[in-house]
Design an enzyme around this catalytic site. Structure first.
Site, short mmCIF file in Angstrom:
data_model
loop_
_atom_site.label_atom_id
_atom_site.label_comp_id
_atom_site.label_asym_id
_atom_site.label_seq_id
_atom_site.Cartn_x
_atom_site.Cartn_y
_atom_site.Cartn_z
N ASP A 32 0.89 -1.17 0.00
CA ASP A 32 0.00 0.00 0.00
C ASP A 32 0.92 1.22 0.00
OD1 ASP A 32 -3.27 0.28 1.01
OD2 ASP A 32 -2.04 2.09 1.00
N ASP A 49 3.96 3.21 -3.80
CA ASP A 49 2.97 4.07 -4.45
C ASP A 49 2.83 3.57 -5.89
OD1 ASP A 49 1.56 6.04 -5.75
OD2 ASP A 49 2.81 7.71 -5.05
N GLY A 70 -5.45 -1.53 -4.80
CA GLY A 70 -4.92 -0.19 -4.49
C GLY A 70 -5.43 0.89 -5.43
N ASN A 110 -18.96 -2.19 -9.66
CA ASN A 110 -20.31 -2.05 -10.25
C ASN A 110 -20.46 -0.69 -10.93
OD1 ASN A 110 -22.04 -0.16 -8.21
ND2 ASN A 110 -20.54 -1.35 -7.06
N HIS A 111 -19.64 0.29 -10.51
CA HIS A 111 -19.77 1.63 -11.10
C HIS A 111 -19.24 1.72 -12.54
CE1 HIS A 111 -21.50 3.21 -7.49
NE2 HIS A 111 -20.52 2.67 -6.79
N TYR A 134 -14.53 7.74 -11.63
CA TYR A 134 -14.07 6.51 -10.97
C TYR A 134 -14.46 5.27 -11.79
CZ TYR A 134 -14.54 2.70 -7.52
OH TYR A 134 -14.50 1.50 -6.86
#
Ligand SMILES: NC(=O)c1ccc[n+]([C@@H]2O[C@H](COP(=O)([O-])OP(=O)(O)OC[C@H]3O[C@@H](n4cnc5c(N)ncnc54)[C@H](O)[C@@H]3O)[C@@H](O)[C@H]2O)c1
Length: 273
Positions: A32, A49, A70, A110-111, A134
């Protein structure tokens, strides 16, 4: 698999998977941009990163499989989405290719298809209808996954997750909830199923109110055990009335992600179904 890398390990889903995955993958490596607050001495953590290619390349050394969580996990200004979910996701797949990683499970959302009406049931091969920057970034990741699968021979799975948690939190999530152990089943299909090339599955439990045709996942061996209907009475009793919600949030599967920044004419919303 000996060494499996979990990116985004300090986040919400990472918290569940850090408990559930070590018995299955004892060589689990966490990564992370920041260390999990409750990192245990038994856990291996590499700070990286994903927006910095050299950092994620270092984390991928010796890795056989990656679970990629991430990045930005909701709507954000374009610059933030660009850095973490576009550049970062590209860096991740490039690092996987360079390191000879065999499998990648990409956690999409789902978006990516949020602008389908709730009255429809959609399979995985529908035309994308992202509901946010997103959601667009998740489709970029799905596209990258397909390219690295067919061009470079990495077995890639895109999991369009609904909402991970111990229980569904509201009426919308009765349709899209996934119990963490069901998510583990899907991850295992992605990392272990022989001959896998590129697959897309919905990350949802056995929800009676689901908007997704997840028969393809079941054909690959998915047998979800969570049932959102067990929580339905309690959830619906606490649900605010529809009059308090934006019409686009109520009409479309993506909920408030569809309503945020909405500037089309809501009176013609059903003409765009
Ligand atoms: N929580 C859900 O139910 C849900 C639903 C659909 C999809 N997803 C996806 O699953 C993934 C994890 O979701 P979550 O709820 O745990 O999100 P989260 O925001 O809690 O965790 C995301 C993690 O990514 C890390 N991160 C952000 N930018 C990074 C960077 N540049 N380099 C390295 N790490 C970085 C953050 O530090 C954080 O720990 C996300 O990709 C999200 O889009 C989650």
């Amino acid at each position: 698999m000996q060494r499996v890398l979990l990116t985004g390990a300090a986040g919400n889903i990472g918290g569940y998977l850090r408990k559930l995955l070590p018995p299955v993958y004892p060589g689990l490596v966490l990564s992370d941009i920041k260390a999990p607050k409750d990192l245990q001495p038994s856990e291996t953590f590499i700070q990286a990163d994903i927006a910095k290619a050299d950092e994620i390349e270092r984390a991928c050394q010796g890795v056989e499989g990656i679970i990629h969580l991430g990045g930005r996990s909701g709507e954000a200004p374009w610059e933030a989405i660009l850095e973490a979910n576009i550049v970062g996701c590209y860096n991740l797949f490039e690092a996987a290719r360079k390191a000879g990683v065999k499998r990648v499970v990409f956690v999409t959302s789902n978006h990516a298809v949020g602008f389908y009406p709730r009255e429809t049931t959609i399979p995985t091969d529908v035309i994308p209808r992202p509901d946010s920057r997103y959601g667009v970034s998740k489709l970029f990741g799905e596209g990258l996954g397909a390219m690295y699968a067919y061009k470079h021979g990495i077995g890639v799975t895109s999991l369009r997750i609904g909402n991970v948690g111990d229980k569904p939190l509201d009426a919308r999530r009765l349709a899209i909830w996934i119990r963490p152990d069901d998510l583990v089943q899907l991850i295992r299909i992605g990392l272990e199923r022989p001959g896998l090339v590129y697959e897309v599955m919905y990350g949802v439990s056995d929800n009676q109110r689901s908007w997704y045709d997840n028969s393809h996942a079941r054909a690959l061996g998915y047998d979800p055990q969570g049932r959102s209907e067990d929580f339905a009475a309690q959830v619906l009793a606490a649900e605010p009335p529809a009059s308090q919600k934006h019409p686009a949030a109520e009409y479309y599967q993506g909920g408030t992600f569809c309503a945020d920044e909405y500037s089309a004419d809501v009176s013609t919303l059903k003409d765009r179904s």
